[in-house]
Design a protein around this motif. Structure first.
Motif, PDB file in Angstrom:
ATOM      1  N   ILE A 128       0.807  -0.813  -0.001  1.00  0.00           N
ATOM      2  CA  ILE A 128      -0.200   0.046  -0.417  1.00  0.00           C
ATOM      3  C   ILE A 128       1.086   1.120  -0.605  1.00  0.00           C
ATOM      4  O   ILE A 128       1.807   1.308   0.639  1.00  0.00           O
ATOM      5  N   GLU A 129       0.759   2.378  -1.071  1.00  0.00           N
ATOM      6  CA  GLU A 129       1.346   3.685  -0.990  1.00  0.00           C
ATOM      7  C   GLU A 129       0.462   4.876  -1.010  1.00  0.00           C
ATOM      8  O   GLU A 129      -0.388   4.585  -2.109  1.00  0.00           O
ATOM      9  N   LEU A 130       0.826   5.508  -0.386  1.00  0.00           N
ATOM     10  CA  LEU A 130      -0.250   6.534   0.104  1.00  0.00           C
ATOM     11  C   LEU A 130       0.816   7.525  -0.748  1.00  0.00           C
ATOM     12  O   LEU A 130       1.889   7.868   0.390  1.00  0.00           O
ATOM     13  N   ARG A 131       0.509   8.370  -1.143  1.00  0.00           N
ATOM     14  CA  ARG A 131       1.138  10.167  -1.539  1.00  0.00           C
ATOM     15  C   ARG A 131       0.654  11.177  -1.629  1.00  0.00           C
ATOM     16  O   ARG A 131      -0.505  11.533  -2.748  1.00  0.00           O
ATOM     17  N   ASP A 132       0.998  11.798  -0.422  1.00  0.00           N
ATOM     18  CA  ASP A 132      -0.225  12.793  -0.238  1.00  0.00           C
ATOM     19  C   ASP A 132      -1.895  13.200  -0.371  1.00  0.00           C
ATOM     20  O   ASP A 132      -2.456  13.766  -1.704  1.00  0.00           O
ATOM     21  N   VAL A 133      -2.421  12.267   0.164  1.00  0.00           N
ATOM     22  CA  VAL A 133      -4.009  12.289  -0.365  1.00  0.00           C
ATOM     23  C   VAL A 133      -4.043  13.281   0.787  1.00  0.00           C
ATOM     24  O   VAL A 133      -4.411  13.449   1.628  1.00  0.00           O
ATOM     25  N   GLU A 134      -5.894  13.911   0.170  1.00  0.00           N
ATOM     26  CA  GLU A 134      -6.263  14.637   0.466  1.00  0.00           C
ATOM     27  C   GLU A 134      -8.222  13.633   0.182  1.00  0.00           C
ATOM     28  O   GLU A 134      -8.069  13.419  -0.947  1.00  0.00           O
ATOM     29  N   ARG A 135      -8.221  14.493   1.557  1.00  0.00           N
ATOM     30  CA  ARG A 135     -10.140  14.340   1.163  1.00  0.00           C
ATOM     31  C   ARG A 135     -10.892  15.181   1.823  1.00  0.00           C
ATOM     32  O   ARG A 135     -10.705  15.686   2.796  1.00  0.00           O
ATOM     33  N   VAL A 136     -11.508  16.178   0.764  1.00  0.00           N
ATOM     34  CA  VAL A 136     -12.463  17.016   0.875  1.00  0.00           C
ATOM     35  C   VAL A 136     -14.194  16.897   1.041  1.00  0.00           C
ATOM     36  O   VAL A 136     -14.823  16.112  -0.027  1.00  0.00           O
ATOM     37  N   TYR A 137     -14.657  16.747   1.720  1.00  0.00           N
ATOM     38  CA  TYR A 137     -16.398  16.747   1.746  1.00  0.00           C
ATOM     39  C   TYR A 137     -16.801  17.918   1.278  1.00  0.00           C
ATOM     40  O   TYR A 137     -16.384  18.964   1.887  1.00  0.00           O
ATOM     41  N   HIS A 138     -18.166  18.045   0.586  1.00  0.00           N
ATOM     42  CA  HIS A 138     -18.796  19.524   0.028  1.00  0.00           C
ATOM     43  C   HIS A 138     -20.302  19.123   0.842  1.00  0.00           C
ATOM     44  O   HIS A 138     -21.088  18.070   0.077  1.00  0.00           O
ATOM     45  N   ASN A 139     -20.209  19.939   0.925  1.00  0.00           N
ATOM     46  CA  ASN A 139     -22.779  19.965   1.685  1.00  0.00           C
ATOM     47  C   ASN A 139     -22.743  20.906   1.614  1.00  0.00           C
ATOM     48  O   ASN A 139     -22.489  21.943   2.391  1.00  0.00           O
ATOM     49  N   ARG A 161      -1.859   3.573  -4.652  1.00  0.00           N
ATOM     50  CA  ARG A 161      -1.926   2.281  -5.401  1.00  0.00           C
ATOM     51  C   ARG A 161      -1.484   1.404  -4.721  1.00  0.00           C
ATOM     52  O   ARG A 161      -1.178   1.243  -3.031  1.00  0.00           O
ATOM     53  N   PHE A 162      -2.179   0.478  -5.125  1.00  0.00           N
ATOM     54  CA  PHE A 162      -2.304  -1.025  -3.760  1.00  0.00           C
ATOM     55  C   PHE A 162      -1.506  -2.313  -4.974  1.00  0.00           C
ATOM     56  O   PHE A 162      -2.574  -2.322  -6.365  1.00  0.00           O
ATOM     57  N   ALA A 163      -1.022  -3.056  -4.554  1.00  0.00           N
ATOM     58  CA  ALA A 163       0.503  -3.463  -5.271  1.00  0.00           C
ATOM     59  C   ALA A 163       0.992  -3.094  -6.671  1.00  0.00           C
ATOM     60  O   ALA A 163       0.609  -4.102  -7.677  1.00  0.00           O
TER      61      ALA A 163
END
Length: 646
Positions: free
Chosen positions: A5-16, A66-68
């Motif tokens: 498992i590889e995460l690079r600069d992951v952001e999560r934004v929610y809009h309501n 990225r996964f595998a």
């Protein structure tokens, strides 16, 4: 070796609406195969959002996952479903078991969507549950299991497809301390067996069981103890996620079994839905049977009069009658001339009147018809006894008569009429024959209430006139009936000095007109019944929409265990079709029974296959059409939102 498992600069934004909330702020992370990792953080820290992204239940707004070695962001919804099915097993804090399914069925769910044959998945699910100490609880539903037992079922489900990564969200949060320790021991065993185990928790004591501790706060990783000792790998290569359309349910029978189980869970509601379909289908079947029966009865009655007949009546339209009420334009000579035409087998010149018959001391009023010897052929009316008068009787003005069944029963209730004499307007006539029963006309006239006499005898002795009231021509080839009708018209116009003072009626055309009218009435009856079927369809849609709303979490569970969009769509459409099919079968049976009962009460009923097929087909189509919208709604739910539903 590259990370699993590889995460690079992951952001999560929610809009309501106009409100924007950023939960993850550039998270970067690597997890190797076989690691036992705990991600710890308080409520609102972003750890659950991170888990949803790791498990492909949610997508990052920005950044790379990225996964595998494969970029997860490039996968469509079905590709993500395939990855969840092959690579991940979820252990949820609140277990997320399907309440209508038993322990064995809950564990089998991932394998169903992986296309594993029934026998193999039954054996594997039973083996996993037995290994986890639930061998005697296979048939128990979640409500019959303790919290620890439900969590064990959840773990068995996570292992069903031999997923490489086990994601456990607060696995001990809803358990007592003993059950919690047992679950953590199980996770430790899985890690030792080579599984990559990721625990999401806020409890440091729980996190301490892991080999690596990652702390998250306000959407950022603030601490990482680093990779611990990796356990021996159980697999040499991670399952390769694919972007195919996904694997369909093992077979249609499996989809039907799942639908029946879901419908059985809400039996009362299902019965109410079935009732609408049953009433609709039964109405269509019964009303069309009655309508077809009425049409057939009318057709048979008109056909009994003969469909290869041309009826000539005196007087043009709007022509005035004489003072005696007779239009005197046709003669017996006209009838004989018509009989000589090509394609005319016989032609009857007939007159009618009322008279009182007397036999002994009994008087009876009936209709007297003066006709020709060819009447049995033209009218397709046979003799019950005796004989019919001949052409010689006509030439000799013989005072003989043939009577109908109604006259015979009233004048000769206990005596054979043949050979007897009766008085017709005080003229003695010998009864030489009795006709067979003819029945009533479509307009209710009793055709058996008649006495038939030779046309010459009737004109001379009874009616006192040479004109006749009509000519009935029997046509040899009905395919040329229109041409023959025109020939008769031209012949009579020529005989009447160029005047068309008569009217010709085609009984075949009359039959067509009546049949069309009856068809229209049948369609009207069927349309009225179809309205109730439509209402039943709307009921199916409403119930399915309620099902989707009530089972949103179940849909999320299925998606988390690998169900693709098509699987969810198939399941809910199948449920609608199963309801409609069961309702259709019951409706057909009720409709046939109702029609049979109506027939026993004296109403004409005709059973044919077409209305049954039509009604059942409409019920099935309505299930498909009205079940499609709820099914599409279910199939396009967001897995994260669905799992969070109450």
């Amino acid at each position: 070796m590259s990370a699993l498992i590889e995460l690079r600069d992951v952001e999560r934004v929610y809009h309501n609406g106009e409100v924007t909330t950023q939960v993850l702020h550039g998270v970067s992370l690597e997890i190797q195969r076989g690691e036992f990792v705990a991600i710890i953080g308080q409520s609102g820290s972003g750890k659950t959002t991170l888990m949803n992204i790791l498990g492909c239940l949610d997508r990052p707004t920005r950044g790379s996952y990225r996964f595998a070695g494969q970029e997860v962001g490039a996968l469509d919804s079905n590709g993500l479903a395939a990855l969840r099915r092959q690579g991940f097993g979820f252990v949820f804090q609140s277990y997320h078991l399907i309440s209508s399914a038993n322990a064995l069925e809950n564990v089998e769910i991932p394998a169903i969507y992986a296309g594993l044959p029934a026998a193999e998945r039954h054996a594997r699910a039973e083996e996993l549950l037995t290994r986890l100490g639930l061998g005697e609880r296979l048939g128990n539903r979640p409500s019959q299991l303790s919290g620890g037992q439900q969590q064990r079922v959840s773990i068995a489900r996570a292992l069903m497809n031999d997923a490489e990564v086990i994601l456990a969200d607060e696995p001990t949060g809803a358990l007592d301390s003993r059950s919690g320790q047992e679950v953590l021991a199980l996770l430790k065993e899985l890690s030792a067996a080579g599984k990559t185990v990721i625990i999401i928790t806020h409890d440091r004591e729980v996190a301490a069981h892991a080999d690596r501790l990652i702390e998250i706060r306000d959407g950022l990783i603030i601490a990482d103890s680093g990779a611990g000792p990796a356990a021996p790998l159980a697999v040499t290569e991670a399952p390769r996620p694919v972007s195919e359309r996904g694997i369909a349910l093992a077979d249609t029978g499996e989809a039907i079994r799942m639908a029946l189980r879901a419908l059985r869970a809400n039996l009362f509601r299902t019965v109410l839905t079935l009732l609408g379909i049953v009433i609709g289908v039964a109405s269509v079947v019964a009303m069309l049977a009655v309508g077809n029966g009425a049409r057939q009865e009318v057709v048979e009655r008109i056909s009994s009069m003969g469909t290869n007949l041309l009826s000539v009546r005196p007087g043009a339209p709007n022509m005035r009658r004489s003072a005696e009420g007779v239009t005197a334009t046709l003669t017996a000579e006209d009838a004989r001339a018509v009989a000589e035409l090509d394609n005319v087998t016989a032609a009857l010149g007939e007159s009618q009147g009322s008279a009182t018959l007397r036999f002994g001391n009994v008087d009876y009023s009936t209709t007297i018809t003066a006709t020709n010897a060819g009447m049995p052929l033209v009218r397709d009316w046979g003799l019950a006894s005796g004989a019919f008068f001949t052409e010689e009787d006509e030439r000799d003005y013989a005072t003989v008569t043939v009577i109908g069944q109604t006259v015979a029963k009233n004048l000769f209730p206990d005596t054979d009429p043949v050979g007897r004499y009766l008085l017709v307007q005080n003229v003695p006539f010998q009864v030489i024959g009795v006709m067979t029963a003819k029945g009533a006309t479509p307009w209710g006239q009793d055709q058996d209430d008649v006495a038939l006499v030779p046309s010459t005898t009737g004109s001379l002795r009874l009616f006192g006139q040479r004109h006749i009231q009509g000519i009935t021509a029997y046509i040899t080839d009905i395919g040329r009936i229109d041409a023959t009708e025109e020939n008769i018209r031209q012949l009579l116009i020529a005989r009447h000095n160029g005047v068309e003072d008569f009217q010709i009626r085609n009984t075949a055309s009359l039959l067509d007109a009546v049949t069309q009218t009856q068809d229209t009435l049948t369609v009207l009856l069927g349309s009225i019944a179809a309205i109730s079927l439509l209402v039943g369809g709307i009921g199916v849609m409403n119930i399915m929409l309620v099902n989707v709303t009530e089972r949103t979490r179940e849909i999320g569970i299925r998606m988390a265990t690998g169900a693709r969009t098509g699987n969810i769509l198939q399941q809910f459409i199948t449920e609608a079709l199963v309801v409609s099919a069961i309702g259709g079968v019951l409706g057909v049976l009720v409709g046939l029974g109702s029609a049979w009962t109506i027939g026993q009460l004296g109403t004409a009923v005709q059973f044919t296959l077409a209305p049954v097929v039509l009604a059942f087909g409409c019920a099935f189509a309505i299930g498909l059409i009205f079940g499609l919208m709820p099914a599409r709604k279910a199939a396009h739910l967001d897995p994260v939102v669905a799992l969070a539903s109450d």
